[in-house]
Write a protein that holds these residues in place. Structure first.
Motif, PDB file in Angstrom:
ATOM      1  N   ARG A 106     -80.053   8.730  95.531  1.00 48.35           N
ATOM      2  CA  ARG A 106     -81.401   9.285  95.314  1.00 48.35           C
ATOM      3  C   ARG A 106     -82.362   8.184  94.860  1.00 48.35           C
ATOM      4  O   ARG A 106     -83.527   8.198  95.218  1.00 48.35           O
TER       5      ARG A 106
ATOM      6  N   GLN B  54     -82.489  11.132 101.031  1.00 49.30           N
ATOM      7  CA  GLN B  54     -82.654  12.557 100.742  1.00 49.30           C
ATOM      8  C   GLN B  54     -81.642  13.457 101.465  1.00 49.30           C
ATOM      9  O   GLN B  54     -81.818  14.665 101.518  1.00 49.30           O
TER      10      GLN B  54
ATOM     11  N   ARG C  84     -83.892   6.477  97.606  1.00 47.20           N
ATOM     12  CA  ARG C  84     -84.700   7.424  98.385  1.00 47.20           C
ATOM     13  C   ARG C  84     -83.970   8.021  99.578  1.00 47.20           C
ATOM     14  O   ARG C  84     -84.579   8.376 100.580  1.00 47.20           O
TER      15      ARG C  84
ATOM     16  N   GLY D 198     -79.824  15.217  91.549  1.00 54.56           N
ATOM     17  CA  GLY D 198     -80.233  15.399  92.931  1.00 54.56           C
ATOM     18  C   GLY D 198     -79.244  16.079  93.847  1.00 54.56           C
ATOM     19  O   GLY D 198     -79.343  15.957  95.066  1.00 54.56           O
TER      20      GLY D 198
END
Ligand code: CA
Length: 223
Positions: A67, A72, A70, A94
């Motif tokens: 996470r 996702q 970045r 996350g």
């Protein structure tokens, strides 16, 4: 769809990988957090099944690192530690969903399907592109109500193009998505798969549904 399973128990990892492959997914499997994180960085997955208690790098660390960079990709966490604390920590780091061991394979599959649908922005199981209908849950394709037989690989290719229909998908993305570690890719695999798929879904004497975009990749045309 391509799934990564990160689980250190050989029995569980192998049975999950086998079950998911039988259900039509392409599957990579990883026995520890370090190897799992490396694959997550190197490959594109539609979802990741991540055990929390892992050797070398803990599942929670894997999640935090991905996470932080970045990434996702939806993550379904597997945990034996069924406490409120772990769940809250996991969600903050996350995770998209949780399963507490032991769990039924059907439930894992249902949750994975929900996660991948959500992340692709698809509210229903069915994708319609003109007269072409793809049932993402059943992994079936029909044209004007007539069902089309596709191999696992050609289905994965069509699904990938359809989820991004109207957009160009690069050859390298296609190659990464239609092969799992059980297949050794070679240079013309993407072209070969596209050619087989065209034969299956195109109508005689009509323009192909799949456009070749020179130097870029392929695009599924919207009607
Ligand atoms: Ca474990």
């Amino acid at each position: 769809m391509k799934i990564l399973v990160v689980e250190d128990s050989d029995i569980l990892r192998e049975s999950l990988a086998r079950g998911l492959r039988q259900a039509g997914y392409l599957v990579d499997a990883s026995p520890d957090g370090e190897d799992g994180f490396w694959r997550i960085e190197e490959e594109t997955y539609d979802a990741i099944v991540l055990d929390l208690g892992l050797p070398k790098l803990d599942g929670m660390n894997v999640l935090e690192r991905m996470r932080a960079s970045r990434n996702q990709t939806p993550v379904l966490v597997l945990t034996a530690r069924d406490t409120i604390d772990d769940r809250v920590t996991g969600l903050r780091a996350g995770a998209d969903d949780y399963l507490v061991k032991p769990f039924a394979f059907d439930e894992l599959q249902a949750r994975l399907e929900a996660l991948t649908r959500r992340s692709n922005g698809v509210a229903s199981n069915n994708l319609h592109i003109g007269d072409l209908t793809i049932d993402l849950a059943a992994r079936t394709v029909d044209i004007d109500g007539v069902s089309i037989n596709l191999s696992r690989r050609e289905y994965a290719l069509l699904e990938m193009l359809a989820l991004r229909s109207g957009k160009v998908v690069s050859r390298s993305d296609i190659e990464a998505n239609i092969y799992d570690e059980h297949v050794e890719p070679n240079s013309n695999v993407v072209d070969a798969a596209v050619s087989i798929l065209r034969k299956a879904i195109d109508k005689k004497d009509e323009r192909s549904r799949i456009e070749t975009v020179r130097g870029q990749g392929y695009r599924l045309l919207q009607p």
